[in-house]
Design a protein around this motif. Structure first.
Motif, mmCIF file in Angstrom:
data_model
loop_
_atom_site.group_PDB
_atom_site.id
_atom_site.type_symbol
_atom_site.label_atom_id
_atom_site.label_comp_id
_atom_site.label_asym_id
_atom_site.label_seq_id
_atom_site.Cartn_x
_atom_site.Cartn_y
_atom_site.Cartn_z
ATOM 1 N N PHE A 1 53.706 -12.629 19.592
ATOM 2 C CA PHE A 1 54.667 -11.857 19.484
ATOM 3 C C PHE A 1 55.333 -11.532 20.683
ATOM 4 O O PHE A 1 54.828 -11.488 21.740
ATOM 5 C CB PHE A 1 53.794 -10.434 19.245
ATOM 6 C CG PHE A 1 54.649 -9.192 19.113
ATOM 7 C CD1 PHE A 1 55.758 -8.923 18.269
ATOM 8 C CD2 PHE A 1 54.584 -8.165 20.196
ATOM 9 C CE1 PHE A 1 56.590 -7.851 18.181
ATOM 10 C CE2 PHE A 1 55.356 -7.265 20.321
ATOM 11 C CZ PHE A 1 56.249 -6.860 19.168
ATOM 12 N N GLN A 2 56.750 -11.454 20.606
ATOM 13 C CA GLN A 2 57.724 -11.428 21.700
ATOM 14 C C GLN A 2 58.671 -10.473 21.542
ATOM 15 O O GLN A 2 59.121 -10.289 20.331
ATOM 16 C CB GLN A 2 58.245 -12.833 21.944
ATOM 17 C CG GLN A 2 59.208 -12.750 23.452
ATOM 18 C CD GLN A 2 59.685 -14.215 23.877
ATOM 19 O OE1 GLN A 2 60.572 -14.613 22.963
ATOM 20 N NE2 GLN A 2 59.375 -14.685 24.825
ATOM 21 N N ARG B 1 45.678 -9.902 6.325
ATOM 22 C CA ARG B 1 46.604 -10.354 5.686
ATOM 23 C C ARG B 1 47.383 -11.345 6.968
ATOM 24 O O ARG B 1 47.315 -11.017 8.236
ATOM 25 C CB ARG B 1 47.926 -9.424 5.570
ATOM 26 C CG ARG B 1 47.265 -8.276 4.571
ATOM 27 C CD ARG B 1 46.957 -9.004 3.236
ATOM 28 N NE ARG B 1 46.583 -7.832 2.132
ATOM 29 C CZ ARG B 1 47.397 -6.943 1.673
ATOM 30 N NH1 ARG B 1 48.618 -6.807 1.793
ATOM 31 N NH2 ARG B 1 46.602 -6.134 0.459
ATOM 32 N N LEU B 2 47.864 -12.466 6.673
ATOM 33 C CA LEU B 2 48.548 -13.273 7.440
ATOM 34 C C LEU B 2 49.961 -12.878 7.437
ATOM 35 O O LEU B 2 50.487 -13.433 8.559
ATOM 36 C CB LEU B 2 48.442 -14.685 6.947
ATOM 37 C CG LEU B 2 47.074 -15.411 7.093
ATOM 38 C CD1 LEU B 2 47.080 -16.997 6.603
ATOM 39 C CD2 LEU B 2 46.384 -15.208 8.222
ATOM 40 N N LEU B 3 50.641 -12.267 6.443
ATOM 41 C CA LEU B 3 51.691 -11.791 6.594
ATOM 42 C C LEU B 3 51.808 -10.443 5.883
ATOM 43 O O LEU B 3 51.241 -10.069 4.912
ATOM 44 C CB LEU B 3 52.715 -12.551 5.506
ATOM 45 C CG LEU B 3 53.439 -13.881 6.112
ATOM 46 C CD1 LEU B 3 54.224 -14.576 5.057
ATOM 47 C CD2 LEU B 3 54.367 -13.576 7.492
ATOM 48 N N VAL B 4 52.630 -9.385 6.655
ATOM 49 C CA VAL B 4 52.824 -8.009 5.981
ATOM 50 C C VAL B 4 54.181 -7.782 6.227
ATOM 51 O O VAL B 4 54.946 -8.242 6.591
ATOM 52 C CB VAL B 4 51.860 -7.054 7.049
ATOM 53 C CG1 VAL B 4 50.337 -7.258 6.686
ATOM 54 C CG2 VAL B 4 52.273 -7.228 8.567
ATOM 55 N N PHE C 1 48.274 -13.393 19.605
ATOM 56 C CA PHE C 1 47.552 -12.924 18.758
ATOM 57 C C PHE C 1 46.132 -13.742 18.753
ATOM 58 O O PHE C 1 46.226 -14.869 18.784
ATOM 59 C CB PHE C 1 48.109 -12.965 17.240
ATOM 60 C CG PHE C 1 49.185 -12.193 17.034
ATOM 61 C CD1 PHE C 1 49.181 -10.707 17.639
ATOM 62 C CD2 PHE C 1 50.383 -12.308 16.813
ATOM 63 C CE1 PHE C 1 50.274 -9.597 17.460
ATOM 64 C CE2 PHE C 1 51.641 -11.468 16.693
ATOM 65 C CZ PHE C 1 51.375 -10.260 16.909
ATOM 66 N N ILE C 2 45.102 -12.985 18.285
ATOM 67 C CA ILE C 2 43.706 -13.594 18.327
ATOM 68 C C ILE C 2 43.131 -13.449 17.004
ATOM 69 O O ILE C 2 41.886 -13.728 16.643
ATOM 70 C CB ILE C 2 42.631 -13.114 19.577
ATOM 71 C CG1 ILE C 2 42.444 -11.598 19.409
ATOM 72 C CG2 ILE C 2 43.098 -13.399 20.700
ATOM 73 C CD1 ILE C 2 41.579 -11.208 20.536
ATOM 74 N N ASN C 3 43.833 -12.685 16.057
ATOM 75 C CA ASN C 3 43.266 -12.686 14.580
ATOM 76 C C ASN C 3 44.378 -12.202 13.790
ATOM 77 O O ASN C 3 45.491 -12.252 14.241
ATOM 78 C CB ASN C 3 42.150 -11.402 14.825
ATOM 79 C CG ASN C 3 42.720 -10.102 15.185
ATOM 80 O OD1 ASN C 3 43.926 -9.869 15.538
ATOM 81 N ND2 ASN C 3 41.716 -9.032 15.416
ATOM 82 N N ASN C 4 44.197 -11.610 12.641
ATOM 83 C CA ASN C 4 45.102 -11.536 11.456
ATOM 84 C C ASN C 4 45.306 -10.004 11.531
ATOM 85 O O ASN C 4 44.788 -9.216 12.269
ATOM 86 C CB ASN C 4 44.590 -11.841 10.251
ATOM 87 C CG ASN C 4 43.936 -13.193 10.276
ATOM 88 O OD1 ASN C 4 44.541 -14.213 10.487
ATOM 89 N ND2 ASN C 4 42.750 -13.525 9.560
ATOM 90 N N GLY D 1 55.770 -13.161 11.837
ATOM 91 C CA GLY D 1 55.401 -13.970 10.660
ATOM 92 C C GLY D 1 54.340 -14.793 10.857
ATOM 93 O O GLY D 1 53.162 -14.693 11.752
ATOM 94 N N VAL D 2 54.270 -15.982 10.102
ATOM 95 C CA VAL D 2 53.073 -16.952 10.103
ATOM 96 C C VAL D 2 53.743 -18.270 10.231
ATOM 97 O O VAL D 2 54.799 -18.517 9.558
ATOM 98 C CB VAL D 2 52.237 -16.705 8.879
ATOM 99 C CG1 VAL D 2 52.776 -16.825 7.595
ATOM 100 C CG2 VAL D 2 50.931 -17.619 8.931
#
Length: 492
Positions: free
Chosen positions: A56-57, A489-492, A129-132, A30-31
């Motif tokens: 992400f884990q 997207r910040l959320l998918v 994460f290093i980007n969206n 998520g974000v």
């Protein structure tokens, strides 16, 4: 491919949800935002909002049996050595990608996991994460043969909306002939000799033409005095598709005997893509001193791109009167359809069966200005204004290449370089924050950095704004260009 897969910097891909790498309990998809506020009494006004770097884990069981656990873990560790990594996330809403770097991968012994006892190595894997989340969208400029009936090209399903000034008859037909009301300067119509062997000449004189007050079906009547060896009347060129069936009908009035020469006729003259005459299809008419109608149905030749409508064969002498000519698609001519009004330019409007992320736009002639319309569906929650892009210009280009991004009539980004390209070179410009560069590539794959040749009067390293925008490229007519940008997207 399962829900999760990893790809390393060497392009190797590993599915992390299979018998040998069994993953479970994913988190961090998520974000999270960090918001600051200015308080006024019981109200809070947002002053700043930043997105927190995501992690992400997931837990992974290594090896499908105990004896393979250590080797599977070792293979995965070697895979992770080539960073950055790209996580592929696939659900019923689509596939999305996100880049990251390894934060941690625990290592315990078989049966000694901190999660639960097992006969396999059970570890926690964390990716920073290093980007969206993103999908790469690619648009490539295409050149098309001139077609006056097409104004927009793209990977879309379009439904044309007829221009409101063009009347469609009860059969749903549109007259392809322009100015069938015959404006005072007879625009769209020509007289004299139309070259059989050369290029179509739209500048032929209209001397000897006039309009008659006589009415036929309520239209103006065009009058043309014909001399020996001349063509009576012919229309502007009309772009057609090879194999298309067309039907034409002419109302005409013959006021003399034409000295016993070639009978009065109307015919269609075909031209190739270079507007050079190919062949014609004609219909000889019965001589008459009263208004008559004649029609002709024909098939466009396979090598034809244009057609013109003509009213009289060579070798006749006399006067021709014409009213309300009709040219339609198909093999039946319905009732009269009003043509384009004088000085009217038809610009088809389109609706789309789905919203494309880009549309090709093409002028009807080779041009140094190349246009692409883009539709960026990125969602940044107000934290970012545009998506990074990679622009590739393929030579030859004898002018300094420049491009401009326009949205809602405003210039939002520009870039350009003080250099030229040979026909086997290409300019590649990346505005990706993690890999920003400007390079000139040679045929053997070698390249040089040309960022020092960038035009610093421009914004440089353009980003594609959210929503619809237009990119204008100023290059050679024979140059090709394409854009890749990230829909994020910040959320998918």
């Amino acid at each position: 491919m399962s829900m999760f897969a990893l790809t390393n910097a060497r392009g190797e891909t590993v599915d992390i949800n299979n018998d040998k790498l069994l993953s479970y309990t994913p988190t961090g998809l998520g974000v999270q935002f960090t918001n600051t506020y200015s308080q006024y009494e019981t109200y809070f006004k947002a002053t700043k909002s930043t997105v927190t770097q995501g992690q992400f884990q997931i837990y992974i069981l290594f090896g499908d049996v105990e004896s393979q656990a250590y080797q599977t873990f070792s293979d995965f560790a070697q895979f992770l050595a080539y960073q950055p990594l790209t996580l592929t996330y696939t659900t019923d809403s689509g596939t999305w990608y996100r880049d990251g770097r390894l934060n941690s991968l625990t290592k315990t012994e078989i049966g000694g996991s901190t999660v639960f006892a097992t006969d396999r190595i059970n570890e926690s894997f964390t990716l920073e994460f290093i980007n969206n989340w993103y999908n790469n969208k690619t648009a490539e400029y295409k050149s098309y043969d001139p077609d006056h009936n097409l104004g927009t090209y793209g990977k879309i399903y379009g439904n044309q909306i007829a221009d409101t000034s063009i009347q469609i008859n009860s059969q749903g037909q549109q007259n392809k002939l322009v100015n069938t009301e015959f404006s005072p300067d007879l625009s769209g119509w020509y007289g004299g000799q139309s070259s059989q062997s050369g290029i179509y000449n739209t500048g032929t004189t209209t001397t000897g033409w006039s309009l008659d007050s006589e009415k036929y079906k309520g239209s103006n009547v065009i009058v043309r005095v014909i001399g020996v060896g001349s063509v009576g009347t012919y229309s502007d060129l009309i772009a057609v598709t090879p194999g298309l069936t067309l039907s034409v009908r002419s109302a005409y009035y013959n006021s003399n005997d034409f000295n016993g020469g070639t009978p009065l006729a109307f015919y269609m003259r075909f031209y190739d893509i270079n507007k050079k005459y190919i062949t014609s299809s004609s219909y000889n008419c019965v001589k008459s001193t009263t208004w008559r109608e004649q029609s002709l149905t024909f098939t466009v030749p396979s090598n034809a791109a244009y057609v013109s409508y003509n009213t009289l064969h060579n070798g006749t002498v006399g006067t021709i009167k014409m009213s309300e000519p009709i040219l339609v698609e198909g093999n039946n001519v319905g009732d009269y359809v009003q043509g384009l009004e004088y000085n009217h330019v038809a610009t088809p409007a389109y609706t789309y069966a789905y919203a494309p992320y880009y549309v090709y736009q093409e002028s009807n002639r080779p041009s140094n200005e190349k246009v692409m319309s883009l539709n960026n569906k990125s969602q940044y929650f107000g934290l970012q204004s545009g998506s990074p892009s990679v622009i590739t210009v393929n030579g030859p280009c004898s002018v300094n290449p420049t491009w401009t991004v326009v949205q809602n009539g405003n210039v939002v980004a520009t870039d350009g370089f003080v250099l030229t390209l040979t026909d086997n070179q290409k300019l590649v410009v990346s505005s990706y924050p993690e890999d920003q560069y400007a390079r000139l590539y040679n045929p053997d794959g070698s390249y040089v950095d040309v960022s020092q040749l960038q035009d610093y009067t421009k914004t440089n390293f353009v980003q594609i704004p959210e929503g619809e925008s237009t990119v204008l490229f100023y290059l050679d007519a024979n140059s090709d260009v394409n854009i890749t940008f990230k829909e994020e997207r910040l959320l998918v």
